[in-house]
Design a protein around this motif. Structure first.
Motif, PDB file in Angstrom:
ATOM      1  N   ALA A 167      -7.460   4.708  -2.786  1.00 18.54           N
ATOM      2  CA  ALA A 167      -7.628   3.610  -1.823  1.00 18.54           C
ATOM      3  C   ALA A 167      -9.074   3.371  -1.431  1.00 18.54           C
ATOM      4  O   ALA A 167      -9.375   2.360  -0.791  1.00 18.54           O
ATOM      5  N   SER A 168      -9.951   4.265  -1.796  1.00 19.34           N
ATOM      6  CA  SER A 168     -11.324   4.191  -1.287  1.00 19.34           C
ATOM      7  C   SER A 168     -12.106   3.009  -1.837  1.00 19.34           C
ATOM      8  O   SER A 168     -13.073   2.560  -1.213  1.00 19.34           O
TER       9      SER A 168
ATOM     10  N   ALA B 206     -10.841  -0.003  -2.400  1.00 23.83           N
ATOM     11  CA  ALA B 206     -10.191  -1.264  -2.051  1.00 23.83           C
ATOM     12  C   ALA B 206     -11.206  -2.237  -1.454  1.00 23.83           C
ATOM     13  O   ALA B 206     -12.023  -1.869  -0.606  1.00 23.83           O
TER      14      ALA B 206
ATOM     15  N   VAL C   2      -8.386  -3.349   5.665  1.00 27.45           N
ATOM     16  CA  VAL C   2      -8.770  -4.339   4.664  1.00 27.45           C
ATOM     17  C   VAL C   2      -9.176  -5.667   5.300  1.00 27.45           C
ATOM     18  O   VAL C   2     -10.132  -6.304   4.853  1.00 27.45           O
TER      19      VAL C   2
ATOM     20  N   ARG D 265       1.675   1.643  -3.641  1.00 24.61           N
ATOM     21  CA  ARG D 265       0.474   2.045  -4.395  1.00 24.61           C
ATOM     22  C   ARG D 265       0.208   3.544  -4.241  1.00 24.61           C
ATOM     23  O   ARG D 265      -0.106   4.237  -5.208  1.00 24.61           O
ATOM     24  N   MET D 266       0.330   4.034  -3.012  1.00 26.01           N
ATOM     25  CA  MET D 266       0.058   5.444  -2.777  1.00 26.01           C
ATOM     26  C   MET D 266       1.144   6.329  -3.374  1.00 26.01           C
ATOM     27  O   MET D 266       0.861   7.434  -3.873  1.00 26.01           O
TER      28      MET D 266
ATOM     29  N   LEU E 267      -8.087   8.130   2.452  1.00 29.21           N
ATOM     30  CA  LEU E 267      -8.828   7.236   1.562  1.00 29.21           C
ATOM     31  C   LEU E 267      -9.262   7.950   0.284  1.00 29.21           C
ATOM     32  O   LEU E 267      -9.409   7.311  -0.768  1.00 29.21           O
TER      33      LEU E 267
ATOM     34  N   GLY F  88      -0.265   2.999   4.889  1.00 31.07           N
ATOM     35  CA  GLY F  88      -0.121   1.609   4.489  1.00 31.07           C
ATOM     36  C   GLY F  88      -0.421   0.668   5.647  1.00 31.07           C
ATOM     37  O   GLY F  88      -1.112  -0.341   5.484  1.00 31.07           O
TER      38      GLY F  88
ATOM     39  N   TYR G 131       2.072   8.176   3.591  1.00 26.45           N
ATOM     40  CA  TYR G 131       1.908   6.882   2.937  1.00 26.45           C
ATOM     41  C   TYR G 131       2.459   5.746   3.786  1.00 26.45           C
ATOM     42  O   TYR G 131       1.929   4.627   3.758  1.00 26.45           O
TER      43      TYR G 131
ATOM     44  N   THR H 254     -12.529  -4.910   1.026  1.00 28.64           N
ATOM     45  CA  THR H 254     -12.252  -5.247   2.411  1.00 28.64           C
ATOM     46  C   THR H 254     -13.070  -6.459   2.802  1.00 28.64           C
ATOM     47  O   THR H 254     -13.977  -6.902   2.074  1.00 28.64           O
TER      48      THR H 254
ATOM     49  N   TRP I 142       0.820  -1.213   0.000  1.00 25.66           N
ATOM     50  CA  TRP I 142       0.000   0.000   0.000  1.00 25.66           C
ATOM     51  C   TRP I 142       0.856   1.267   0.000  1.00 25.66           C
ATOM     52  O   TRP I 142       0.491   2.273  -0.598  1.00 25.66           O
TER      53      TRP I 142
ATOM     54  N   MET J 265      -4.137   0.734   6.446  1.00 27.40           N
ATOM     55  CA  MET J 265      -4.884  -0.025   5.442  1.00 27.40           C
ATOM     56  C   MET J 265      -4.782  -1.526   5.687  1.00 27.40           C
ATOM     57  O   MET J 265      -5.705  -2.287   5.382  1.00 27.40           O
TER      58      MET J 265
END
Length: 230
Positions: free
Chosen positions: A221-222, A224, A193, A25-26, A214, A186, A182, A226, A22, A189
Motif C-alpha cells: 500500500a505504500s 498508492a 488517499v 487488495r490487502m 503501509l 481499508g 485489513y 494520494t 483496499w 486508506m
C-alpha cells in the motif's frame, strides 16, 4: 488464469480510494496472489453487468465471479487456504464482529471528516451522481455534512478499544496482520488517499499501526497514489 479485481478509480485513474477494494487488495497481498486491477467508476454500471452487481469490488477468478469485499475475502480463504485471512470458527466470528464495528462505527466518523475531500477525488463525470446519492442518504449537502473536528472526535472515541489493543500489540491480529487489520486499514486508506487531513494524532498507537500497515507485504500500500501526489 490471472485474478482480476474491479477497483474504484477517481479523477486520476491511478487514484484508488475505495475502503472495500483496499480490504481485498490487502487480502490478496497477504496470500501472495497476483492480480490485475481494472479501473472502474461510479457510473460505469454496464461494465459490471456480467456480475449482476453495480458496485466494486468484483473479483474474477477464471469463470468464478465474486462480489462484496467480505465475501471475496471469505472466498480467497476457501479457494486459497494457505495463509488464512479470516480463519474459521471463533476466529471467523470475531473478525465478522469487527467488520460490523468498522462499517457501523468507524466509517461514519471518517466520512463525516472527509466528505468533500471524497467529492473532489471522484472523477468529474461522477461527481453529480456521488453528490446526489450521498446527499439523499444524509438529508443535507456534503458541505453541511462534513464536520472534520466532530468526525475526528467521534473517531477517537470509537477507536478507544483498538488503541488500547495496539498499545501492546503490533497488529490487531497479533504479531502479523490478518483480516481485522485489513478491515480497518481499508477504511484508513480511504482517508489517506483522498484527504490531506490526519485522522489521528502523530504517535497515537493507531497512527503507528497504520504506518506499519503501509509497509507490510513488501509495501503493497505504500506506493498508492494520494491527493498529495497530484
Amino acid at each position: 488464469m490471472a485474478l482480476k479485481l474491479y477497483d474504484l478509480s477517481g479523477r486520476d485513474e491511478r487514484l484508488r480510494f475505495s475502503p472495500f477494494c483496499w480490504r481485498v487488495r490487502m487480502a490478496l497481498a497477504h496470500k501472495g496472489l497476483e492480480f490485475t486491477a481494472v479501473a472502474w467508476r461510479f457510473l460505469d454500471k454496464q461494465a459490471l453487468e456480467f456480475a449482476d452487481y453495480d458496485k466494486v469490488p468484483v473479483l474474477c477468478d477464471g469463470e468464478q465471479v465474486v462480489t462484496d469485499s467480505f465475501a471475496i475475502m471469505r472466498y480467497l480463504d476457501k479457494t486459497y487456504p494457505e495463509s488464512p485471512v479470516l480463519g474459521e470458527g471463533l476466529s471467523y466470528q470475531r473478525v465478522l464482529l469487527f467488520k460490523y464495528f468498522v462499517e457501523r462505527s468507524v466509517n461514519p466518523a471518517i466520512f463525516r471528516t472527509i466528505a468533500t475531500d471524497l467529492l473532489a477525488a471522484v472523477h468529474p463525470d461522477d461527481r453529480g451522481y456521488f453528490r446526489e446519492t450521498r446527499e439523499a442518504r444524509f438529508g443535507c449537502t456534503l458541505e453541511e455534512f462534513q464536520q472534520p473536528e466532530q468526525g475526528k472526535k467521534q473517531l477517537h472515541q470509537v477507536l478507544a478499544p483498538v488503541r488500547d489493543l495496539l498499545a501492546d500489540s503490533a497488529f490487531l491480529d497479533g504479531d502479523a496482520p490478518a483480516g481485522s487489520d485489513y478491515l480497518l486499514f481499508g477504511s484508513m486508506m480511504w482517508a489517506h488517499v483522498v484527504s490531506k487531513q490526519a485522522l489521528v494524532e502523530p504517535g497515537d498507537p493507531v497512527d503507528k499501526w497504520f504506518k506499519r500497515m503501509l509497509n507490510v507485504h513488501d509495501g503493497a500500500a505504500s506506493q498508492a497514489l494520494t491527493v498529495r501526489d497530484i
